[in-house]
Design a protein around this motif. Structure first.
Motif, PDB file in Angstrom:
ATOM      1  N   UNK A 123       0.827  -1.210   0.000  1.00  0.00           N
ATOM      2  CA  UNK A 123       0.000   0.000   0.000  1.00  0.00           C
ATOM      3  C   UNK A 123       0.857   1.255   0.000  1.00  0.00           C
ATOM      4  N   UNK A 124       1.962   1.249   0.744  1.00  0.00           N
ATOM      5  CA  UNK A 124       2.823   2.426   0.811  1.00  0.00           C
ATOM      6  C   UNK A 124       3.594   2.662  -0.478  1.00  0.00           C
ATOM      7  N   UNK A 125       3.686   1.652  -1.346  1.00  0.00           N
ATOM      8  CA  UNK A 125       4.377   1.822  -2.625  1.00  0.00           C
ATOM      9  C   UNK A 125       3.528   2.550  -3.662  1.00  0.00           C
ATOM     10  N   UNK A 126       2.238   2.702  -3.422  1.00  0.00           N
ATOM     11  CA  UNK A 126       1.346   3.303  -4.403  1.00  0.00           C
ATOM     12  C   UNK A 126       1.521   4.823  -4.431  1.00  0.00           C
ATOM     13  N   UNK A 127       1.253   5.393  -5.621  1.00  0.00           N
ATOM     14  CA  UNK A 127       1.395   6.843  -5.783  1.00  0.00           C
ATOM     15  C   UNK A 127       0.441   7.610  -4.876  1.00  0.00           C
ATOM     16  N   UNK A 128      -0.771   7.098  -4.704  1.00  0.00           N
ATOM     17  CA  UNK A 128      -1.740   7.776  -3.839  1.00  0.00           C
ATOM     18  C   UNK A 128      -1.256   7.826  -2.405  1.00  0.00           C
ATOM     19  N   UNK A 129      -0.579   6.759  -1.950  1.00  0.00           N
ATOM     20  CA  UNK A 129      -0.048   6.755  -0.584  1.00  0.00           C
ATOM     21  C   UNK A 129       1.076   7.770  -0.436  1.00  0.00           C
ATOM     22  N   UNK A 130       1.908   7.908  -1.468  1.00  0.00           N
ATOM     23  CA  UNK A 130       2.983   8.901  -1.406  1.00  0.00           C
ATOM     24  C   UNK A 130       2.431  10.311  -1.363  1.00  0.00           C
ATOM     25  N   UNK A 131       1.355  10.541  -2.116  1.00  0.00           N
ATOM     26  CA  UNK A 131       0.771  11.882  -2.127  1.00  0.00           C
ATOM     27  C   UNK A 131       0.094  12.216  -0.796  1.00  0.00           C
ATOM     28  N   UNK A 132      -0.482  11.217  -0.141  1.00  0.00           N
ATOM     29  CA  UNK A 132      -1.128  11.449   1.149  1.00  0.00           C
ATOM     30  C   UNK A 132      -0.125  11.578   2.288  1.00  0.00           C
ATOM     31  N   UNK A 133       0.995  10.922   2.155  1.00  0.00           N
ATOM     32  CA  UNK A 133       1.942  10.854   3.257  1.00  0.00           C
ATOM     33  C   UNK A 133       1.864   9.502   3.936  1.00  0.00           C
ATOM     34  N   UNK A 134       2.992   9.051   4.471  1.00  0.00           N
ATOM     35  CA  UNK A 134       3.050   7.699   5.034  1.00  0.00           C
ATOM     36  C   UNK A 134       2.104   7.533   6.217  1.00  0.00           C
ATOM     37  N   UNK A 135       2.078   8.504   7.131  1.00  0.00           N
ATOM     38  CA  UNK A 135       1.233   8.375   8.324  1.00  0.00           C
ATOM     39  C   UNK A 135      -0.244   8.312   7.957  1.00  0.00           C
ATOM     40  N   UNK A 136      -0.681   9.197   7.063  1.00  0.00           N
ATOM     41  CA  UNK A 136      -2.088   9.210   6.658  1.00  0.00           C
ATOM     42  C   UNK A 136      -2.454   7.935   5.912  1.00  0.00           C
ATOM     43  N   UNK A 137      -1.555   7.469   5.051  1.00  0.00           N
ATOM     44  CA  UNK A 137      -1.833   6.248   4.292  1.00  0.00           C
ATOM     45  C   UNK A 137      -1.955   5.037   5.209  1.00  0.00           C
ATOM     46  N   UNK A 138      -1.055   4.932   6.186  1.00  0.00           N
ATOM     47  CA  UNK A 138      -1.123   3.801   7.121  1.00  0.00           C
ATOM     48  C   UNK A 138      -2.397   3.872   7.956  1.00  0.00           C
ATOM     49  N   UNK A 139      -2.781   5.061   8.377  1.00  0.00           N
ATOM     50  CA  UNK A 139      -4.014   5.210   9.163  1.00  0.00           C
ATOM     51  C   UNK A 139      -5.238   4.793   8.350  1.00  0.00           C
ATOM     52  N   UNK A 140      -5.285   5.220   7.067  1.00  0.00           N
ATOM     53  CA  UNK A 140      -6.408   4.841   6.212  1.00  0.00           C
ATOM     54  C   UNK A 140      -6.429   3.336   5.988  1.00  0.00           C
ATOM     55  N   UNK A 141      -5.240   2.739   5.793  1.00  0.00           N
ATOM     56  CA  UNK A 141      -5.176   1.291   5.582  1.00  0.00           C
ATOM     57  C   UNK A 141      -5.653   0.540   6.817  1.00  0.00           C
ATOM     58  N   UNK A 142      -5.202   0.954   7.993  1.00  0.00           N
ATOM     59  CA  UNK A 142      -5.600   0.273   9.215  1.00  0.00           C
ATOM     60  C   UNK A 142      -7.096   0.405   9.460  1.00  0.00           C
ATOM     61  N   UNK A 143      -7.650   1.559   9.120  1.00  0.00           N
ATOM     62  CA  UNK A 143      -9.094   1.737   9.290  1.00  0.00           C
ATOM     63  C   UNK A 143      -9.872   0.784   8.398  1.00  0.00           C
ATOM     64  N   UNK A 144      -9.460   0.680   7.124  1.00  0.00           N
ATOM     65  CA  UNK A 144     -10.131  -0.242   6.215  1.00  0.00           C
ATOM     66  C   UNK A 144      -9.951  -1.689   6.658  1.00  0.00           C
ATOM     67  N   UNK A 145      -8.778  -2.000   7.207  1.00  0.00           N
ATOM     68  CA  UNK A 145      -8.535  -3.361   7.695  1.00  0.00           C
ATOM     69  C   UNK A 145      -9.469  -3.703   8.853  1.00  0.00           C
ATOM     70  N   UNK A 146      -9.631  -2.760   9.777  1.00  0.00           N
ATOM     71  CA  UNK A 146     -10.528  -3.013  10.909  1.00  0.00           C
ATOM     72  C   UNK A 146     -11.972  -3.141  10.454  1.00  0.00           C
TER      73      UNK A 146
END
Length: 199
Positions: free
Chosen positions: A86-109
């Protein structure tokens, strides 16, 4: 329903924990050393879908044990690779690592909560337990197939098309006349000019 004692049920479930404890560390190192994470995510999906579909072809305690092992392997691969993918995607880079990880964890939960709810709804509609597992396994396999097509097949074809149609043919290399260092006319603002091709 299989007549298994509570003690044996606990032993079977303990196999999942053993997979996480002993297999997760070497799998994490293996995934970290790999350049591409998508194949590991796909393999995790394949093992996860097989863990649900195993009851279609097999029954009894050994089928349950096999499903638990497959789920353990799937989670070991998925936990190590999905976040990095997920962090390798362009959208994750544009959002920032912290925001991308938070969004991923939310979707996972959300997915972890929705899974049991969807399964309960399937069983509540009158489906048998085995049929509900098969249904979820088929859906899991189809989503894994979509992931494989979207990340491993289509991008490769698209990039090949770009290389074929978007890049002009290379021009033949022209000979460059020899130049002497003392030839001051061959230098423009300290930069040497090569005739015949621009470098």
């Amino acid at each position: 329903e299989l007549g298994v004692t509570q003690a044996n049920i606990g032993r079977i479930l303990m196999v999942y924990g053993l997979c996480i404890i002993y297999l997760a560390p070497p799998i994490n190192q293996w995934v970290d050393r790999a350049e591409r994470k998508a194949p590991f995510v796909a393999l995790s999906g394949i093992l996860g879908s097989l863990s649900l579909l195993v009851f279609t072809f097999w029954g009894g305690v050994w089928a349950v044990l096999t499903a638990v092992v497959l789920i353990g392997l799937s989670n070991c691969l998925g936990a190590a690779s999905t976040v990095m993918f997920a962090l390798e995607q362009d959208s994750a880079r544009s959002l920032g690592e912290d925001t991308a990880v938070s969004a991923y964890r939310s979707m996972e939960r959300i997915g972890q909560v929705m899974g049991p709810v969807v399964f309960a709804l399937l069983v509540g509609t009158g489906l048998e337990l085995g049929t509900g597992l098969q249904t979820l396994g088929i859906v899991y396999a189809l989503t894994t197939l979509l992931f494989v097509l979207g990340t491993l097949v289509w991008p490769r074809k698209a990039s090949a098309k770009v290389v074929q149609e978007g890049v002009p043919a290379a021009k033949p290399v022209q000979r460059i006349r020899p130049m002497e260092p003392e030839d001051a006319s061959d230098f423009v603002d300290g930069v040497r000019v090569c005739y015949g091709e621009t470098y």
